[in-house]
Each structure stands twice: as C-alpha cells, then as structure tokens.
Design an enzyme around this catalytic site. Structure first.
Site, mmCIF file in Angstrom:
data_model
loop_
_atom_site.group_PDB
_atom_site.id
_atom_site.type_symbol
_atom_site.label_atom_id
_atom_site.label_comp_id
_atom_site.label_asym_id
_atom_site.label_seq_id
_atom_site.Cartn_x
_atom_site.Cartn_y
_atom_site.Cartn_z
ATOM 1 C CG HIS A 18 -2.019 -0.860 1.468
ATOM 2 N ND1 HIS A 18 -2.301 -1.783 2.541
ATOM 3 C CD2 HIS A 18 -2.900 -1.395 0.587
ATOM 4 C CE1 HIS A 18 -3.200 -2.499 2.463
ATOM 5 N NE2 HIS A 18 -3.452 -2.307 1.270
ATOM 6 C CE LYS A 42 -14.641 -6.801 3.874
ATOM 7 N NZ LYS A 42 -13.412 -6.257 3.017
ATOM 8 N NE ARG A 91 -3.030 -7.371 -4.283
ATOM 9 C CZ ARG A 91 -4.003 -7.812 -3.557
ATOM 10 N NH1 ARG A 91 -3.664 -7.963 -2.123
ATOM 11 N NH2 ARG A 91 -5.178 -7.928 -3.649
ATOM 12 C CB SER A 129 -4.368 -6.300 4.766
ATOM 13 O OG SER A 129 -4.151 -5.127 4.388
#
Ligand code: PNS
Length: 164
Positions: A18, A42, A91, A129
């Site tokens: 990040h 979440k 990514r 993460s």
C-alpha cells in the site's frame, strides 16, 4: 486546478505494498487522500481509528498525503473532497476483473472521475493485508511486509487476543 486523488481501501492493516502505491501516487498528484472505508458488515482486526493512526504514522514523511475515513459510496466521498481521481494498485491478473468492475461502476456513477491503476512493485505482488495477518498470527516475521510500527501493532493485537 489542484489535482486531488483518493486512494481508498480497508487497510487492515497498511502494508509496504500500500505504502509503495501511496508514495508513487503522491509524486503524480498534488494531494493524495488515503481513505479508509468504514464497513459495518466486516469485522476487521484493527478499528477504524487504529487503521487511520497507523496510516498517518507511516505516511507522515509525505507532505501531500492526508489520511481520512469514509462511509458510503466512494464516488460521493470524492465529490465531497473535490477529488477527480481514484488511485488503485494492481498486483496480479487476478485483481483485474474486480478492479475493472469497480472502475466501470464508478465511471457510470460519475463520468468526470478517472481511476488510475499502478502496477504494484514486483517485490509486493503477492502481498495483502490478509496474508500479513495470517503470518503475524502465528508469530512469524513480517518485517519485510509491513513498516516497523505496523509490525509492533500486530504483535500487540495478537498478544491482547491471546490474553482474552
Ligand atoms: O482494500 P479493499 O477492501 O479492496 O477496498 C475496497 C474499496 C474500499 C476500494 C471498495 O470497497 C469501495 O470503494 N467501497 C465503497 C463503496 C463503493 O463505492 N462501491 C462501489 C460502487 S457499488
């Protein structure tokens, strides 16, 4: 006109991947607002306040980066902040489909806003993460994946959880 971009995400927690995107984005735009999504559906490891605090610490050396949180539609947040661009890191090919869907819906909602994708540094192409949390949970070394302050926060968080 000031070129303001928003770099949105969950950042639970911020990783070196990040940070690489935020840093590179800050060289292109006049201001980058790193915006942490408040998602009540979440259950994150770190609270919103903790995630914002960690992001502020690891970006404090970049003068044109601000950290904030938002709830609701990203596009509404951009309008509120008078921002015209969204910065995202890509990514791998696996990110592409989801990101294309998000960029397309955001464009449909507000055609003035552009999404800019940056290829993540090869070094971090596998990094997320979730992976960091998985590794840190079992007390393995995450020093190459996250900044030192995040490493410490992860260690503390899992120690707290063990004590409960
Ligand atoms: O780090 P993440 O979890 O991949 O980030 C996803 C994020 C925050 C960029 C995305 O979920 C988002 O923009 N959410 C806000 C709601 C929204 O605007 N959704 C798109 C239109 S339906």
């Amino acid at each position: 006109m000031m070129r303001i971009a928003v770099c949105p995400g969950s950042f639970d927690p911020v990783t070196k991947g990040h940070l690489d995107i935020i840093q590179r984005g800050s060289r292109i735009f006049d201001k980058v607002i790193v915006a942490v999504l408040i998602n009540r559906n979440k259950s994150p490891l770190f609270s919103i306040e903790e995630r914002v605090q960690l992001l502020r610490e690891v970006t404090k050396h970049i003068p044109n980066v601000e950290v904030d949180s938002f709830e609701g539609l990203l596009i509404d947040y951009l309008r509120e902040k008078k921002a015209h661009a969204i910065i995202k890191g890509l990514r791998a090919v696996s990110d592409f489909e989801y990101e294309m869907q998000m960029a397309s819906i955001n464009r449909l909602l507000e055609e003035e806003i552009e999404t800019f994708f940056m290829m993540t540094n090869n070094q971090y192409s596998f990094l997320s993460s979730s992976i960091v949390k998985e590794v840190a949970k079992y007390e393995a070394d995450v020093s190459t994946l996250v900044p030192p302050i995040v490493e410490l926060a992860l260690r503390r968080k899992y120690e707290e959880q063990k004590e409960k």
